[in-house]
Design an enzyme around this catalytic site. Structure first.
Site, PDB file in Angstrom:
ATOM      1  N   ALA A 128       0.863  -1.184   0.000  1.00 53.82           N
ATOM      2  CA  ALA A 128       0.000   0.000   0.000  1.00 53.82           C
ATOM      3  C   ALA A 128       0.895   1.229   0.000  1.00 53.82           C
ATOM      4  CB  ALA A 128      -0.881   0.005   1.243  1.00 53.82           C
ATOM      5  N   LYS A 181      12.329 -12.904   4.850  1.00 48.70           N
ATOM      6  CA  LYS A 181      11.960 -11.632   4.205  1.00 48.70           C
ATOM      7  C   LYS A 181      13.141 -10.655   4.305  1.00 48.70           C
ATOM      8  CE  LYS A 181       8.838  -8.620   2.513  1.00 48.70           C
ATOM      9  NZ  LYS A 181       8.526  -7.452   3.294  1.00 48.70           N
ATOM     10  N   ASN A 189      17.012  -4.863  -2.189  1.00 51.41           N
ATOM     11  CA  ASN A 189      16.797  -3.416  -1.999  1.00 51.41           C
ATOM     12  C   ASN A 189      18.072  -2.568  -2.068  1.00 51.41           C
ATOM     13  OD1 ASN A 189      14.367  -4.648  -1.517  1.00 51.41           O
ATOM     14  ND2 ASN A 189      13.847  -3.471   0.294  1.00 51.41           N
ATOM     15  N   SER A 249      11.114  -0.790  -1.992  1.00 51.87           N
ATOM     16  CA  SER A 249      10.674   0.184  -0.982  1.00 51.87           C
ATOM     17  C   SER A 249      11.845   1.085  -0.565  1.00 51.87           C
ATOM     18  CB  SER A 249      10.085  -0.527   0.226  1.00 51.87           C
ATOM     19  OG  SER A 249      10.992  -1.483   0.717  1.00 51.87           O
TER      20      SER A 249
HETATM   21  P1  NAD Z   1       4.177   4.871   6.758  1.00 49.95           P
HETATM   22  O1  NAD Z   1       5.335   5.791   6.893  1.00 49.95           O
HETATM   23  O2  NAD Z   1       3.261   4.994   5.587  1.00 49.95           O
HETATM   24  O3  NAD Z   1       3.266   5.005   8.055  1.00 49.95           O
HETATM   25  C1  NAD Z   1       3.774   5.075   9.358  1.00 49.95           C
HETATM   26  C2  NAD Z   1       2.900   6.051  10.136  1.00 49.95           C
HETATM   27  O4  NAD Z   1       3.231   5.935  11.517  1.00 49.95           O
HETATM   28  C3  NAD Z   1       3.111   7.503   9.717  1.00 49.95           C
HETATM   29  O5  NAD Z   1       1.848   8.079   9.448  1.00 49.95           O
HETATM   30  C4  NAD Z   1       3.739   8.131  10.964  1.00 49.95           C
HETATM   31  O6  NAD Z   1       3.384   9.486  11.153  1.00 49.95           O
HETATM   32  C5  NAD Z   1       3.138   7.249  12.058  1.00 49.95           C
HETATM   33  N1  NAD Z   1       3.838   7.312  13.343  1.00 49.95           N
HETATM   34  C6  NAD Z   1       5.168   7.157  13.588  1.00 49.95           C
HETATM   35  N2  NAD Z   1       5.401   7.304  14.923  1.00 49.95           N
HETATM   36  C7  NAD Z   1       4.208   7.566  15.494  1.00 49.95           C
HETATM   37  C8  NAD Z   1       3.810   7.841  16.835  1.00 49.95           C
HETATM   38  N3  NAD Z   1       4.684   7.853  17.844  1.00 49.95           N
HETATM   39  N4  NAD Z   1       2.503   8.060  17.081  1.00 49.95           N
HETATM   40  C9  NAD Z   1       1.584   8.053  16.071  1.00 49.95           C
HETATM   41  N5  NAD Z   1       1.902   7.816  14.777  1.00 49.95           N
HETATM   42  C10 NAD Z   1       3.208   7.558  14.506  1.00 49.95           C
HETATM   43  O7  NAD Z   1       4.756   3.386   6.866  1.00 49.95           O
HETATM   44  P2  NAD Z   1       4.165   2.039   6.220  1.00 49.95           P
HETATM   45  O8  NAD Z   1       4.516   1.985   4.792  1.00 49.95           O
HETATM   46  O9  NAD Z   1       2.758   1.859   6.651  1.00 49.95           O
HETATM   47  O10 NAD Z   1       5.102   0.972   6.938  1.00 49.95           O
HETATM   48  C11 NAD Z   1       4.925   0.531   8.285  1.00 49.95           C
HETATM   49  C12 NAD Z   1       5.777  -0.728   8.447  1.00 49.95           C
HETATM   50  O11 NAD Z   1       5.222  -1.751   7.622  1.00 49.95           O
HETATM   51  C13 NAD Z   1       7.234  -0.559   7.980  1.00 49.95           C
HETATM   52  O12 NAD Z   1       8.090  -1.286   8.815  1.00 49.95           O
HETATM   53  C14 NAD Z   1       7.224  -1.145   6.578  1.00 49.95           C
HETATM   54  O13 NAD Z   1       8.491  -1.640   6.169  1.00 49.95           O
HETATM   55  C15 NAD Z   1       6.230  -2.271   6.745  1.00 49.95           C
HETATM   56  N6  NAD Z   1       5.595  -2.684   5.496  1.00 49.95           N
HETATM   57  C16 NAD Z   1       5.010  -1.771   4.674  1.00 49.95           C
HETATM   58  C17 NAD Z   1       4.385  -2.186   3.499  1.00 49.95           C
HETATM   59  C18 NAD Z   1       3.725  -1.213   2.561  1.00 49.95           C
HETATM   60  O14 NAD Z   1       3.293  -1.616   1.476  1.00 49.95           O
HETATM   61  N7  NAD Z   1       3.595   0.049   2.897  1.00 49.95           N
HETATM   62  C19 NAD Z   1       4.372  -3.555   3.181  1.00 49.95           C
HETATM   63  C20 NAD Z   1       4.961  -4.472   4.047  1.00 49.95           C
HETATM   64  C21 NAD Z   1       5.573  -4.021   5.208  1.00 49.95           C
HETATM   65  O1  KPL Z   2       9.719  -6.292  -0.203  1.00 53.13           O
HETATM   66  C1  KPL Z   2      10.239  -5.743  -1.151  1.00 53.13           C
HETATM   67  C2  KPL Z   2      10.572  -4.298  -1.001  1.00 53.13           C
HETATM   68  O2  KPL Z   2      10.647  -3.579  -1.995  1.00 53.13           O
HETATM   69  O3  KPL Z   2      10.728  -3.874   0.157  1.00 53.13           O
HETATM   70  C3  KPL Z   2      10.580  -6.535  -2.368  1.00 53.13           C
HETATM   71  C4  KPL Z   2       9.627  -6.239  -3.480  1.00 53.13           C
HETATM   72  C5  KPL Z   2      10.475  -8.016  -2.053  1.00 53.13           C
HETATM   73  C6  KPL Z   2      11.985  -6.286  -2.816  1.00 53.13           C
HETATM   74  O4  KPL Z   2      12.897  -6.644  -1.837  1.00 53.13           O
END
Ligand code: NAD
Ligand code: KPL
Length: 302
Positions: A128, A181, A189, A249
């Site tokens: 997302a 992962k 990455n 990412s």
């Molecule tokens: P993001 O930056 O979009 O969202 C994080 C949110 O947390 C932000 O809005 C930030 O303001 C908020 N935040 C941080 N500290 C805070 C606090 N103390 N109080 C309130 N809000 C706070 O991040 P994301 O993309 O949703 O990623 C979150 C985790 O999920 C990461 O570790 C990421 O690697 C993992 N992840 C993301 C995706 C993806 O598609 N976005 C997919 C798999 C894993």
């Molecule tokens: O998870 C990923 C990322 O971009 O963070 C993939 C697509 C698996 C590449 O490592």
């Protein structure tokens, strides 16, 4: 009640699906300025297949008094421990925290910040991204594995996820899933950042990918995670092909001048190698080159 900290990409993806399944959800936003902006937006918007749907989910700041029984932590790995420390006084006896952070290291930091809570780790392949403030695009359907290395009993609320259409499985070996992962992310990455390319363009650098996979497999074996090392190189090549048109990412973070989660990915892998006195020259060189690239861009090294 699901308390969800962080109204970013994954926080919005989870909050909106739980809320539309009729489950009680409250968002926890950083401070009153962020709460005001949220109230002006009137809620969260999730965009699926180009169709926006609006969800007026109630929100609060961390200093609200409502006790928290179940917390979904949806911030970046580097914010996780601080966020939980702030909420620690609100955690009810027997509270559970679901950790969505990518990589490894933040889970232990959170467990130290809230020793009274049960921590459930997640590893997700859902995708997302934020299109605007409080507007998130559901970009890639995927799967979420959940697990607790200290207690193999699944929590009763997995039924809520089922009800909300959040595709998941309870894993009896979530640490292996997280390590696998992490290895995939370490093999792909950083190279996409250094070559400034899409995932698919790594097919032009097969020797670099192969060297990295070999060292990462050695690390996984040494750390007692042999299951996570199985066919790593094949899987990395499969992911490179399957996501050929995408930017990783980490590449997106660097391009947009955002802090990366390097300390919880390649940094964690290099620290683990050092703890085991394992010399992995290629991985260590990659780490140094990546740190130099981040520094040149004015981005933090952790
Ligand atoms: P993001 O930056 O979009 O969202 C994080 C949110 O947390 C932000 O809005 C930030 O303001 C908020 N935040 C941080 N500290 C805070 C606090 N103390 N109080 C309130 N809000 C706070 O991040 P994301 O993309 O949703 O990623 C979150 C985790 O999920 C990461 O570790 C990421 O690697 C993992 N992840 C993301 C995706 C993806 O598609 N976005 C997919 C798999 C894993
Ligand atoms: O998870 C990923 C990322 O971009 O963070 C993939 C697509 C698996 C590449 O490592």
């Amino acid at each position: 009640m699901w308390h969800i900290l962080g109204a970013g990409s994954l926080g919005t993806l989870w909050a909106t699906r739980l809320a539309r399944a009729g489950l009680p959800v409250a968002l926890i936003l950083r401070d009153s300025a962020r709460l005001n902006s949220y109230q002006q937006a009137g809620g969260l918007t999730l965009i699926e297949q180009g169709q926006p749907q609006h969800y007026p989910i109630p929100a609060q700041t961390p200093d609200h008094r409502q006790p928290i029984q179940r917390l979904l932590l949806a911030c970046k790995a580097y914010d996780a421990a601080n966020a939980v420390s702030q909420l620690a006084p609100r955690l009810a006896p027997g509270a559970e925290i679901l950790l969505l952070q990518n990589g490894l290291g933040s889970q232990d930091e959170v467990a130290r910040a809230a020793p009274q809570a049960r921590c459930i780790f997640a590893s997700s392949t859902e995708g997302a991204f934020r299109q605007a403030d409080f507007q998130v695009v559901f970009a890639g359907h995927g799967h979420t594995w959940l697990g607790d290395p200290q207690n193999l009993q699944p929590p009763s609320w997995l039924a809520d996820l089922q009800h909300a259409g959040i595709v998941h499985d309870w894993s009896l070996d979530i640490l292996s899933r997280l390590w696998r992962k992490l290895a995939l992310n370490c093999a792909i990455n950083p190279l996409t950042v250094l070559h400034d390319c899409r995932n698919g363009e790594l097919q032009a650098h097969p020797a670099q990918v192969a060297c990295l996979c070999s060292e990462l497999s050695e690390l996984l074996h040494t750390c007692g995670r042999s299951a996570a090392a199985e066919n790593l190189h094949d899987d990395v090549q499969r992911v490179i092909q399957a996501t050929a048109a995408n930017y990783s990412s980490m590449h997106q973070d660097v391009r947009q001048g955002r802090r990366t989660e390097i300390a919880y990915l390649l940094g964690y892998a290099c620290d683990a190698a050092q703890r085991h006195q394992l010399v992995l020259p290629y991985l260590q060189a990659l780490h140094s080159q990546l740190l130099a690239r981040l520094a040149a861009r004015g981005l933090p090294s952790h």
